[in-house]
Motif scaffolding. Sequence first.
Motif, PDB file in Angstrom:
ATOM      1  N   UNK A  58       0.838  -1.206   0.000  1.00  0.00           N
ATOM      2  CA  UNK A  58       0.000   0.000   0.000  1.00  0.00           C
ATOM      3  C   UNK A  58       0.868   1.249   0.000  1.00  0.00           C
ATOM      4  N   UNK A  59       2.178   1.044   0.100  1.00  0.00           N
ATOM      5  CA  UNK A  59       3.147   2.143   0.020  1.00  0.00           C
ATOM      6  C   UNK A  59       4.288   1.684  -0.866  1.00  0.00           C
ATOM      7  N   UNK A  60       4.815   2.598  -1.667  1.00  0.00           N
ATOM      8  CA  UNK A  60       5.975   2.260  -2.493  1.00  0.00           C
ATOM      9  C   UNK A  60       7.183   2.075  -1.586  1.00  0.00           C
ATOM     10  N   UNK A  61       7.976   1.057  -1.895  1.00  0.00           N
ATOM     11  CA  UNK A  61       9.145   0.731  -1.083  1.00  0.00           C
ATOM     12  C   UNK A  61      10.383   0.740  -1.971  1.00  0.00           C
ATOM     13  N   UNK A  62      11.444   1.298  -1.459  1.00  0.00           N
ATOM     14  CA  UNK A  62      12.717   1.306  -2.177  1.00  0.00           C
ATOM     15  C   UNK A  62      13.476   0.026  -1.884  1.00  0.00           C
ATOM     16  N   UNK A  63      14.355  -0.363  -2.799  1.00  0.00           N
ATOM     17  CA  UNK A  63      15.213  -1.518  -2.547  1.00  0.00           C
ATOM     18  C   UNK A  63      15.979  -1.282  -1.246  1.00  0.00           C
ATOM     19  N   UNK A  64      15.972  -2.263  -0.375  1.00  0.00           N
ATOM     20  CA  UNK A  64      16.679  -2.172   0.897  1.00  0.00           C
ATOM     21  C   UNK A  64      15.836  -1.621   2.037  1.00  0.00           C
ATOM     22  N   UNK A  65      14.668  -1.071   1.737  1.00  0.00           N
ATOM     23  CA  UNK A  65      13.811  -0.505   2.777  1.00  0.00           C
ATOM     24  C   UNK A  65      13.140  -1.625   3.575  1.00  0.00           C
ATOM     25  N   UNK A  66      13.023  -1.420   4.881  1.00  0.00           N
ATOM     26  CA  UNK A  66      12.336  -2.397   5.720  1.00  0.00           C
ATOM     27  C   UNK A  66      10.846  -2.410   5.383  1.00  0.00           C
ATOM     28  N   UNK A  67      10.247  -3.598   5.463  1.00  0.00           N
ATOM     29  CA  UNK A  67       8.826  -3.800   5.158  1.00  0.00           C
ATOM     30  C   UNK A  67       8.116  -4.107   6.472  1.00  0.00           C
ATOM     31  N   UNK A  68       7.022  -3.369   6.739  1.00  0.00           N
ATOM     32  CA  UNK A  68       6.295  -3.569   8.000  1.00  0.00           C
ATOM     33  C   UNK A  68       4.904  -4.146   7.788  1.00  0.00           C
ATOM     34  N   UNK A  69       4.571  -5.114   8.664  1.00  0.00           N
ATOM     35  CA  UNK A  69       3.231  -5.690   8.782  1.00  0.00           C
ATOM     36  C   UNK A  69       3.023  -5.918  10.269  1.00  0.00           C
ATOM     37  N   UNK A  70       1.828  -5.790  10.758  1.00  0.00           N
ATOM     38  CA  UNK A  70       1.518  -5.860  12.196  1.00  0.00           C
ATOM     39  C   UNK A  70       2.280  -4.772  12.963  1.00  0.00           C
ATOM     40  N   UNK A  71       2.728  -3.717  12.287  1.00  0.00           N
ATOM     41  CA  UNK A  71       3.515  -2.675  12.934  1.00  0.00           C
ATOM     42  C   UNK A  71       4.950  -3.080  13.183  1.00  0.00           C
ATOM     43  N   UNK A  72       5.340  -4.246  12.698  1.00  0.00           N
ATOM     44  CA  UNK A  72       6.689  -4.781  12.924  1.00  0.00           C
ATOM     45  C   UNK A  72       7.396  -4.982  11.592  1.00  0.00           C
ATOM     46  N   UNK A  73       8.696  -4.914  11.637  1.00  0.00           N
ATOM     47  CA  UNK A  73       9.474  -5.203  10.441  1.00  0.00           C
ATOM     48  C   UNK A  73       9.442  -6.694  10.176  1.00  0.00           C
ATOM     49  N   UNK A  74       9.037  -7.061   8.965  1.00  0.00           N
ATOM     50  CA  UNK A  74       8.970  -8.474   8.590  1.00  0.00           C
ATOM     51  C   UNK A  74      10.042  -8.846   7.574  1.00  0.00           C
ATOM     52  N   UNK A  75      10.767  -7.867   7.090  1.00  0.00           N
ATOM     53  CA  UNK A  75      11.824  -8.148   6.127  1.00  0.00           C
ATOM     54  C   UNK A  75      12.290  -6.859   5.469  1.00  0.00           C
ATOM     55  N   UNK A  76      13.044  -7.043   4.390  1.00  0.00           N
ATOM     56  CA  UNK A  76      13.599  -5.901   3.668  1.00  0.00           C
ATOM     57  C   UNK A  76      13.312  -6.103   2.184  1.00  0.00           C
TER      58      UNK A  76
END
Length: 107
Positions: A58-76
């Motif tokens: 739902x948001x654009x992410x740059x390469x290397x940016x952390x990805x959040x789900x449940x308010x927590x980082x789930x990966x990069x």
Amino acid sequence: MKQQMTDGVDALIMDDRDHVVMALRDVEAEETIRYRDGEQIHEIKALDVIPFGHKLAIKALSEGQEVRKYGETIGRASIAILVGQHVHVHNIEGIRGRGDIAGKVEA
């Protein structure tokens, strides 16, 4: 969980800080999906086929940016991810419990 199940929505957001929502049904590419964030209903176009239970950006992410789900980082993000793209192992990598990057990433 941030929201209650609501008729007419196709995906759930779990936390205000999330970059992804979870599909509540199989979604076809180019299909517009709806998710509720508080009192607002948002619509985005799915760019890929999204299987039930999988994540959609739902948001654009740059390469290397952390990805959040449940308010927590789930990966990069392993590559740049556009709004509406399927988010899964093909474009994110886990960063927890990895000995090869231990000490380089905060848990």
